[in-house]
Design an enzyme around this catalytic site. Structure first.
Site, PDB file in Angstrom:
ATOM      1  N   GLY A  12       0.644  -1.130   0.183  1.00 40.81           N
ATOM      2  CA  GLY A  12      -0.079   0.061   0.102  1.00 40.81           C
ATOM      3  C   GLY A  12       0.857   1.458   0.138  1.00 40.81           C
ATOM      4  N   ASN A  14       1.397   3.127  -2.669  1.00 46.66           N
ATOM      5  CA  ASN A  14       0.600   4.050  -3.403  1.00 46.66           C
ATOM      6  C   ASN A  14      -0.545   4.578  -2.631  1.00 46.66           C
ATOM      7  OD1 ASN A  14       1.777   4.458  -6.442  1.00 46.66           O
ATOM      8  ND2 ASN A  14       1.941   2.249  -6.133  1.00 46.66           N
ATOM      9  N   ILE A  86      -9.276  -9.468 -10.498  1.00 41.14           N
ATOM     10  CA  ILE A  86      -9.917  -9.203 -11.607  1.00 41.14           C
ATOM     11  C   ILE A  86     -11.230  -8.734 -11.431  1.00 41.14           C
ATOM     12  CG2 ILE A  86     -10.363  -9.677 -14.052  1.00 41.14           C
ATOM     13  CD1 ILE A  86      -7.435  -9.697 -13.491  1.00 41.14           C
ATOM     14  N   LEU A  87     -11.741  -7.485 -11.416  1.00 36.96           N
ATOM     15  CA  LEU A  87     -13.181  -7.151 -11.431  1.00 36.96           C
ATOM     16  C   LEU A  87     -14.163  -7.581 -12.559  1.00 36.96           C
ATOM     17  CD1 LEU A  87     -12.318  -3.573 -10.198  1.00 36.96           C
ATOM     18  CD2 LEU A  87     -13.194  -5.422  -8.729  1.00 36.96           C
ATOM     19  N   ASN A 101      -6.748   2.230 -12.628  1.00 36.03           N
ATOM     20  CA  ASN A 101      -5.453   1.218 -12.014  1.00 36.03           C
ATOM     21  C   ASN A 101      -4.045   1.744 -12.265  1.00 36.03           C
ATOM     22  OD1 ASN A 101      -4.384  -1.275 -11.164  1.00 36.03           O
ATOM     23  ND2 ASN A 101      -4.095  -1.811 -13.426  1.00 36.03           N
ATOM     24  N   HIS A 103      -0.406   0.477 -13.325  1.00 37.30           N
ATOM     25  CA  HIS A 103       0.362  -0.536 -13.682  1.00 37.30           C
ATOM     26  C   HIS A 103       1.817  -0.476 -13.730  1.00 37.30           C
ATOM     27  CE1 HIS A 103       0.638  -4.614 -15.625  1.00 37.30           C
ATOM     28  NE2 HIS A 103       1.541  -4.012 -16.524  1.00 37.30           N
TER      29      HIS A 103
HETATM   30  C1  GAR Z   1       2.593  -1.318  -7.725  1.00 33.43           C
HETATM   31  O1  GAR Z   1       3.828  -1.174  -8.263  1.00 33.43           O
HETATM   32  C2  GAR Z   1       1.715  -1.449  -8.884  1.00 33.43           C
HETATM   33  O2  GAR Z   1       1.932  -0.765 -10.241  1.00 33.43           O
HETATM   34  C3  GAR Z   1       1.619  -2.933  -8.938  1.00 33.43           C
HETATM   35  O3  GAR Z   1       1.784  -3.463  -7.359  1.00 33.43           O
HETATM   36  C4  GAR Z   1       2.603  -2.355  -6.745  1.00 33.43           C
HETATM   37  C5  GAR Z   1       1.873  -2.320  -5.527  1.00 33.43           C
HETATM   38  O4  GAR Z   1       2.707  -1.447  -4.665  1.00 33.43           O
HETATM   39  N1  GAR Z   1       0.193  -3.254  -9.450  1.00 33.43           N
HETATM   40  C6  GAR Z   1       0.127  -4.321 -10.339  1.00 33.43           C
HETATM   41  O5  GAR Z   1       1.094  -4.997 -10.707  1.00 33.43           O
HETATM   42  C7  GAR Z   1      -1.264  -4.407 -10.921  1.00 33.43           C
HETATM   43  N2  GAR Z   1      -1.127  -5.293 -12.242  1.00 33.43           N
HETATM   44  P1  GAR Z   1       2.161  -0.843  -3.414  1.00 33.43           P
HETATM   45  O6  GAR Z   1       1.451  -2.028  -2.544  1.00 33.43           O
HETATM   46  O7  GAR Z   1       3.376  -0.557  -2.810  1.00 33.43           O
HETATM   47  O8  GAR Z   1       1.432   0.497  -3.648  1.00 33.43           O
END
Ligand code: GAR
Length: 187
Positions: A12, A14, A86-87, A101, A103
């Site tokens: 988390g 982000n 996946i929603l 989202n 990525h």
């Molecule tokens: C992030 O790098 C995000 O882009 C990726 O998971 C990480 C989460 O980091 N998402 C995916 O791969 C989705 N396909 P966080 O939990 O520290 O925010």
């Protein structure tokens, strides 16, 4: 005040960035009204630390239905911040244009089923890509296929490993995610 619901599966960082940029006024006129996780994860602690409503809905085929029942109708934006389920198409259709989202690659490259987290960075380094980056896009029923809102790249050097690429991607994510959220909110 716009209401943002954040969906998470992991540490988390982000989510933390979104919380912090709202507090700093970089994202204006908005609040994180709810955090939903599809598994036990540290991101839930972050929500609790900030007294944000939070709920765990175990991942599985009922996830989208249960999520649909608890998301308040007055939600302005649903943000997938390291969210790995996946929603369902019906859910994406109902909230069309209101789900984003992040990525960890330059879509449309390195997207789709199974392309998440370290799998993406391993594939990027394996393919000897010259650059990687991050993408914020609208969510549709096609995995990682919705309209791109914001994307930023960086050069990969000979010394980069999947781990260093992951770190660089995260920094780019912290930069573009708040900007993309402002854009979708019309700020
Ligand atoms: C992030 O790098 C995000 O882009 C990726 O998971 C990480 C989460 O980091 N998402 C995916 O791969 C989705 N396909 P966080 O939990 O520290 O925010």
């Amino acid at each position: 005040m716009k209401n943002i619901v954040v969906l998470i599966s992991g540490s988390g960082t982000n989510l933390q960035r979104i919380i912090d940029t709202i507090a700093m006024g970089e994202i204006q006129n908005a609040k994180v009204s709810l955090v939903v996780a599809d598994r036990e994860c540290y991101g839930l602690e972050r929500a609790k630390n900030h007294n944000i409503d939070n709920v765990l809905i175990p991942r599985g085929k009922n996830f989208s239905n249960e999520l649909g029942q608890i998301i308040p109708e007055n939600t302005d934006l649903i943000v997938l911040a390291g969210f790995l389920s996946i929603l369902k198409p019906e859910f994406c259709e109902k909230w069309k244009g209101k789900i984003v989202n992040i990525h960890p690659a330059l879509l449309p490259k390195f997207g789709g089923k199974g392309m998440w987290g370290h799998h993406v960075h391993n594939a990027v380094v394996e393919a000897k890509e010259k650059e990687s980056g991050a993408t914020v896009h609208l969510v549709t029923s096609g995995i990682d296929e919705g309209e791109i809102i914001l994307q930023k790249s960086f050069q990969i050097t000979e010394n980069d490993t999947p781990e260093t690429v992951a770190e660089k991607v995260h920094l780019i994510e912290y930069e573009i995610f708040p900007k993309a959220i402002n854009k979708v909110l019309g700020n």
